[in-house]
Design a protein around this motif. Structure first.
Motif, short mmCIF file in Angstrom:
data_model
loop_
_atom_site.label_atom_id
_atom_site.label_comp_id
_atom_site.label_asym_id
_atom_site.label_seq_id
_atom_site.Cartn_x
_atom_site.Cartn_y
_atom_site.Cartn_z
N LYS A 51 0.83 -1.21 0.00
CA LYS A 51 0.00 0.00 0.00
C LYS A 51 0.87 1.26 0.00
CE LYS A 51 -3.81 -2.17 2.59
NZ LYS A 51 -4.56 -2.17 3.86
N PHE A 52 1.91 1.22 0.81
CA PHE A 52 2.81 2.37 0.91
C PHE A 52 3.50 2.64 -0.42
CE2 PHE A 52 6.77 4.52 1.88
CZ PHE A 52 6.41 5.47 2.82
N THR A 53 3.95 1.58 -1.08
CA THR A 53 4.63 1.72 -2.36
C THR A 53 3.69 2.29 -3.42
OG1 THR A 53 6.14 -0.11 -1.88
CG2 THR A 53 5.85 0.49 -4.20
N ALA A 91 -7.56 6.11 0.24
CA ALA A 91 -7.68 5.92 -1.21
C ALA A 91 -6.86 4.73 -1.71
CB ALA A 91 -7.25 7.20 -1.94
N ILE A 92 -6.92 3.62 -0.99
CA ILE A 92 -6.30 2.39 -1.42
C ILE A 92 -7.39 1.34 -1.57
CG2 ILE A 92 -4.73 0.50 -0.80
CD1 ILE A 92 -3.22 2.96 -1.57
N THR A 93 -7.36 0.60 -2.66
CA THR A 93 -8.34 -0.44 -2.89
C THR A 93 -7.65 -1.70 -3.41
OG1 THR A 93 -10.47 -0.91 -3.97
CG2 THR A 93 -8.82 0.22 -5.29
N PRO A 97 -2.50 -9.60 -2.47
CA PRO A 97 -1.51 -8.52 -2.26
C PRO A 97 -1.57 -7.44 -3.33
CG PRO A 97 -0.46 -10.30 -3.44
CD PRO A 97 -1.92 -10.70 -3.28
N ASN A 98 -2.69 -7.37 -4.07
CA ASN A 98 -2.80 -6.46 -5.21
C ASN A 98 -3.53 -5.17 -4.84
OD1 ASN A 98 -1.58 -8.42 -7.02
ND2 ASN A 98 -3.51 -9.53 -6.90
N PHE A 99 -2.84 -4.29 -4.14
CA PHE A 99 -3.43 -3.02 -3.74
C PHE A 99 -3.05 -1.93 -4.74
CE2 PHE A 99 -2.98 -5.36 0.30
CZ PHE A 99 -4.30 -5.34 0.71
#
Length: 213
Positions: A51-53, A91-93, A97-99
């Motif tokens: 998510k951070f990346t 705003a992450i969906t 592991p596919n965020f």
């Protein structure tokens, strides 16, 4: 190799197994070396890093835009850090592991200025994106001299084209040239307003995606 001085009851110098010995100001001491963690990459840690990346890649590509868009929220933090915090938490969906970035919720500008009314976009003409909006300069705290802030983000190239002092709110349209290398790429489109003196911005609005020509 560790050495035990003066027999088994003497001081230990060096390392024996996971026991480390030494002397400090004439006082012998021993301590246990902590066990290493075999795999610190837990599922939760991997997910958070993913998510951070995703957030970092997006915001680095639109950095000039958020530098103005988050100017009012840079209190004891940078504009970039303020945007990182908001996007990462709102705003992450996707499913592990596919965020990925949830563009409709990814505000690239946040503020109390009146926002955009009835925005439109058109990518039909090669090498440009046409933005349109209705004049709402008589509503709320909007001003006729507010400037359009326009953003074209290219996820595949991890770069963007932005205009930070576009046409006045009353004009209702603005064209942004885009590189010919964008042809065939999907682009994500955003818009906001900024006051003429730069002191206020509106929340951005996501205008959808399209294929550049």
């Amino acid at each position: 190799m560790g050495k035990i001085a003066q027999g088994i009851l003497g001081g230990l110098s060096g390392k024996v197994g996971n026991v480390i010995g030494g002397s400090w100001k004439g006082i012998d001491y021993i301590r246990i070396k902590p066990s290493s963690v075999a795999n610190p990459r837990t599922v939760g840690q991997v997910n958070q890093r993913t998510k951070f990346t995703a957030t970092l890649e997006f915001l680095q590509a639109v950095k000039p835009f958020i530098k103005l868009g988050y100017k009012g929220l840079a209190v004891k933090k940078t504009e970039f850090n303020a945007a990182m915090s908001y996007v990462l938490n709102n705003a992450i969906t996707g499913t592990e592991p596919n965020f990925v970035i949830d563009y409709p919720n990814a505000l690239v500008s946040r503020g109390g200025l009146s926002g955009v009314l009835n925005p439109t976009t058109d990518l039909a003409t090669a090498g440009e994106v046409a933005f349109g909006w209705d004049d709402n300069s008589a509503e709320g705290n909007a001003n006729a001299t507010d400037k359009a802030m326009l953003l074209v983000y290219n996820p595949s190239k991890k770069e963007s084209i932005s205009l930070l002092d576009g046409a006045d709110r009353t004009v209702g349209s603005q064209i942004i040239p885009i590189p010919t290398t964008y042809a065939g790429d999907t682009v994500e489109l955003f818009m906001a307003f900024i006051s003429a003196d730069g002191s206020q911005v509106s929340n951005s609005i996501y205008l959808g995606s399209g294929t550049a020509n």
